[in-house]
Design a protein around this motif. Sequence first.
Motif, PDB file in Angstrom:
ATOM      1  N   SER A  43      -1.363  59.159 -21.301  1.00  0.00           N
ATOM      2  CA  SER A  43      -0.963  60.546 -21.134  1.00  0.00           C
ATOM      3  C   SER A  43       0.259  60.579 -20.208  1.00  0.00           C
ATOM      4  CB  SER A  43      -2.139  61.363 -20.580  1.00  0.00           C
ATOM      5  OG  SER A  43      -1.810  62.729 -20.503  1.00  0.00           O
ATOM      6  N   GLU A  60      -6.493  63.971 -10.252  1.00  0.00           N
ATOM      7  CA  GLU A  60      -6.826  64.017 -11.680  1.00  0.00           C
ATOM      8  C   GLU A  60      -7.575  65.276 -12.091  1.00  0.00           C
ATOM      9  OE1 GLU A  60      -6.232  59.748 -10.490  1.00  0.00           O
ATOM     10  OE2 GLU A  60      -7.396  61.438  -9.655  1.00  0.00           O
ATOM     11  N   TRP A  71      -4.768  70.306 -13.963  1.00  0.00           N
ATOM     12  CA  TRP A  71      -4.162  70.373 -15.304  1.00  0.00           C
ATOM     13  C   TRP A  71      -2.960  71.311 -15.265  1.00  0.00           C
ATOM     14  CZ3 TRP A  71      -5.227  67.551 -19.604  1.00  0.00           C
ATOM     15  CH2 TRP A  71      -6.436  66.843 -19.637  1.00  0.00           C
ATOM     16  N   GLU A  82      -3.792  65.310 -24.734  1.00  0.00           N
ATOM     17  CA  GLU A  82      -4.850  64.709 -23.918  1.00  0.00           C
ATOM     18  C   GLU A  82      -6.127  65.544 -23.978  1.00  0.00           C
ATOM     19  OE1 GLU A  82      -6.129  63.202 -19.492  1.00  0.00           O
ATOM     20  OE2 GLU A  82      -4.097  63.992 -19.736  1.00  0.00           O
ATOM     21  N   TRP A 140      -9.843  64.277 -25.259  1.00  0.00           N
ATOM     22  CA  TRP A 140     -11.097  64.380 -24.514  1.00  0.00           C
ATOM     23  C   TRP A 140     -12.165  65.124 -25.314  1.00  0.00           C
ATOM     24  CZ3 TRP A 140     -12.554  61.294 -21.064  1.00  0.00           C
ATOM     25  CH2 TRP A 140     -11.663  60.734 -20.139  1.00  0.00           C
ATOM     26  N   THR A 179      -8.035  57.781 -19.650  1.00  0.00           N
ATOM     27  CA  THR A 179      -6.629  58.146 -19.829  1.00  0.00           C
ATOM     28  C   THR A 179      -5.800  57.727 -18.622  1.00  0.00           C
ATOM     29  OG1 THR A 179      -6.949  60.399 -18.948  1.00  0.00           O
ATOM     30  CG2 THR A 179      -7.206  60.084 -21.326  1.00  0.00           C
ATOM     31  N   LEU A 187      -2.237  58.357 -16.559  1.00  0.00           N
ATOM     32  CA  LEU A 187      -1.256  59.417 -16.341  1.00  0.00           C
ATOM     33  C   LEU A 187      -0.083  58.861 -15.538  1.00  0.00           C
ATOM     34  CD1 LEU A 187      -3.932  60.884 -17.101  1.00  0.00           C
ATOM     35  CD2 LEU A 187      -3.365  62.613 -15.402  1.00  0.00           C
ATOM     36  N   ARG A 194      -9.789  60.271 -15.966  1.00  0.00           N
ATOM     37  CA  ARG A 194      -8.330  60.231 -15.897  1.00  0.00           C
ATOM     38  C   ARG A 194      -7.892  59.432 -14.669  1.00  0.00           C
ATOM     39  NH1 ARG A 194      -6.049  65.947 -15.445  1.00  0.00           N
ATOM     40  NH2 ARG A 194      -4.481  65.401 -17.026  1.00  0.00           N
ATOM     41  N   TYR A 195      -6.703  58.784 -14.769  1.00  0.00           N
ATOM     42  CA  TYR A 195      -6.180  58.001 -13.652  1.00  0.00           C
ATOM     43  C   TYR A 195      -4.684  58.238 -13.502  1.00  0.00           C
ATOM     44  CZ  TYR A 195     -10.540  55.397 -13.241  1.00  0.00           C
ATOM     45  OH  TYR A 195     -11.861  55.058 -13.037  1.00  0.00           O
TER      46      TYR A 195
END
Length: 332
Positions: free
Chosen positions: A131, A150, A153, A174, A178, A190, A192, A253-254
């Motif tokens: 992402s 994370e 958004w 993304e 999910w 994911t 980032l 998410r990372y």
Amino acid sequence: MDRELKLKGKVCVTGAAGFLASWLVKRLLLCGYHVIGTVRDPGDERKVGHLWRLEGARERLQLMRADLMKEGSFDAAIMGCQGVFHTASPVLGHPNCDPRAEILQPAIDGTLNVLRSCKKNPSLRRVVFTSSSSTVRVRHDLASNAELDESSWSSEELCETLKIWYVLSKTLAEKAAWEFCEDNNIDLVTVLPSFVIGPSLPPILCSTASDVLGLLKGETEKFKWHGRMGYIHIDDVAYTHILLYENESAKGRYLCSSTVVDNDELTAILAARYPNLPIPKRFENLERPFYDLNVFKLKALGMKFRSLEEMFDDCVKSLIEQGHLSSGDASS
């Protein structure tokens, strides 16, 4: 070399000839994986030749044709793979394109086409999806000195208002990933990344690498929109993908970023490091909010990042070797 490696399983990398994906393929091969890379045309030497020159490629790399916009196109490449690294993304259209038809919908549909192929594969263990850090930082409500993680958004409404279609496409893609993976019991992680800097393995520079080359040559048009931006070495992003694939405890998410700086901070560092290059001295003040990116979650898995200076040194060296910069101009 292969006899000394502990050979690992079979994995698929979508969009394998891309800027980031090429580094991911390189690192996967060096780690002992058998890599299935999807590309638009496996016979296009100009686009894929650099992949065949990677260590281990002749023994453990296969390139297969696939099209993001054709459902079922990834079935053959993904079947039998334990892992899928989805890095492919639709090419952004021309400035006057219809963003919904040519950018947003293709990003969502392309992601879902890959995931539908993943769903058919009984051997699948995990999907790692590329992402962008832009999916967390475009918000109305950024407080002063915000530190984003994370859980954040980007605002879809703000993206539409500002017409930043790339950010909106990555955010929507993304979110679609999910939702699909949760509905279909697919193990998804994911990555980032912030703005990716480093050596380009493909000889044809992508838009990201071209923008960096432009900055080093004194151009400000593309970088002026950065304002404040996170930066990350391309090899660190590739390693992060593998770390998250191999670490069973990785979930969610990372964010993947080394340093967040303003344009003026960045150019001051670069001008001091490469005094013979026409680095721009100042940029227009965009009055964007100050923010930082909290990468504790990734660091907790043992990830360490290269510095801003290291990533640009490696980038400049690569641009010289490929003939895009002269060694005399880039020397201190």
